[in-house]
Design an enzyme around this catalytic site. Structure first.
Site, PDB file in Angstrom:
ATOM      1  N   ARG A 228       0.714  -1.058   0.078  1.00 19.29           N
ATOM      2  CA  ARG A 228       0.001  -0.123   0.087  1.00 19.29           C
ATOM      3  C   ARG A 228       0.913   1.240   0.012  1.00 19.29           C
ATOM      4  NH1 ARG A 228      -3.318  -2.610  -1.769  1.00 19.29           N
ATOM      5  NH2 ARG A 228      -5.586  -3.013  -1.120  1.00 19.29           N
ATOM      6  N   HIS A 276       0.252   0.739 -10.064  1.00 23.14           N
ATOM      7  CA  HIS A 276      -0.304  -0.028  -9.202  1.00 23.14           C
ATOM      8  C   HIS A 276      -1.203  -1.099  -9.795  1.00 23.14           C
ATOM      9  CE1 HIS A 276      -2.944   0.201  -5.429  1.00 23.14           C
ATOM     10  NE2 HIS A 276      -2.921  -1.119  -5.340  1.00 23.14           N
TER      11      HIS A 276
END
Length: 313
Positions: A228, A276
């Site tokens: 994250r 991502h």
């Protein structure tokens, strides 16, 4: 019984997937009128505050991804099981990403890319073999363990770290605060796969990087973060790259996403940026997984991959 789809992106493709997989259910979205008492399940990502309230017969919330930090701290979160996606498709994609980038760093591929652009023939010395490189994986759950097994097959010396003790055959697993420093001291390539919790936010910082091994064969420690974005302190990463505390970094996640155009990470010569997508959830596979979980539950079996709300993952 109904399934509510509550997402921040286009809903219709998800409605169509669930209608194919669960033809005996009503599939509804927040934008339409529906009987809130009929909702038994919610499939969601980043729901608007209040949108999950007032569902008196709700039995489970399904996160449309492996992470659940978008639900932690959510106002008036219903007290029902939260189930995250834990499908083989996502796991294999993450392992592919880790093998790719560990090998890229092992073989110094970024330098050869620059040599090609400059038409420079520079074979230099032979790189170390994988067995000479110590990989440490922070976050040793399903994703971390699968990546570890595949990196070990390539020859890397792999260990794991977890917040709580784990016994994983074939690997040394360090645990807790007392295990963190010795884990970092033996690590040349640090892979971050931890969930985002109040305890892990900002954990990838200068203090941690300074504890990584500086006697390895790669010229300095390397960071790979596909967990994250808020695990990392990007100012510290940049500063540590510039002063040699870190040799290189591969980053798939960022403090702000999309990564702002003015971020120096885009152009830093020792940073690899990916958008991502290390383990993007394939929508059809995700929908199948959720449909299977609903069928399991209604057959009297337990949900898989239920989140521990006290830990946040």
């Amino acid at each position: 019984m109904s399934l509510l789809v509550a997402v921040t992106w286009q809903t219709q493709p998800w409605v169509e997937r669930f209608k194919r997989l669960l033809p005996d259910r009503d599939i509804v979205v927040l934008e339409q009128d529906f009987d809130r008492s009929a909702i038994r399940y919610v499939a969601t990502w980043g729901p608007k505050p209040g949108s999950l309230s007032g569902l008196p017969n709700l039995e489970a919330i399904f996160s449309l991804g492996a992470g659940v930090d978008h639900l932690m701290g959510y106002p008036d979160l219903p007290d029902v099981p939260i189930v995250r996606v834990a499908q083989d498709d996502l796991t294999h994609r993450m392992s592919e990403y880790m093998v790719l980038h560990c090998l890229m760093h092992l073989r110094d591929q970024r330098r050869f890319d620059e040599d090609q652009k400059a038409k420079r023939w520079n074979p230099d010395r032979a790189p170390p073999i994988a067995g000479d490189v110590r990989v440490g994986i922070m976050g040793f759950g399903v994703l971390g363990q699968d990546s570890a097994r595949k990196l070990k097959m390539m020859g890397f010396d792999v260990a794991g770290w977890s917040r709580t003790p784990k016994d994983v055959e074939g690997f040394q697993v360090y645990a807790g605060e007392e295990g963190l420093t010795p884990f970092l001291n033996r690590t040349d390539i640090l892979i971050a796969l931890m969930p985002l919790t109040p305890e892990t936010q900002g954990m990838l910082n200068r203090s941690l990087f300074e504890k990584l091994a500086h006697d390895g064969r790669l010229g300095g420690p390397i960071l790979i973060n596909a967990g994250r974005g808020k695990l990392q302190v990007e100012a510290d990463i940049l500063a540590c790259l510039d002063d040699g505390t870190l040799q290189a970094a591969t980053l798939d996640v960022f403090e702000t996403e999309p990564l702002p155009e003015d971020s120096p990470l885009w152009t830093h010569p020792r940073v690899t940026v990916t958008p991502h997508n290390s383990a993007t959830s394939e929508p059809d596979a995700t929908a199948r997984y959720i449909a299977q979980q609903i069928r399991r539950h209604e057959a009297g079996e337990a949900f898989e991959a239920v989140v521990d709300k006290t830990r946040g993952y």
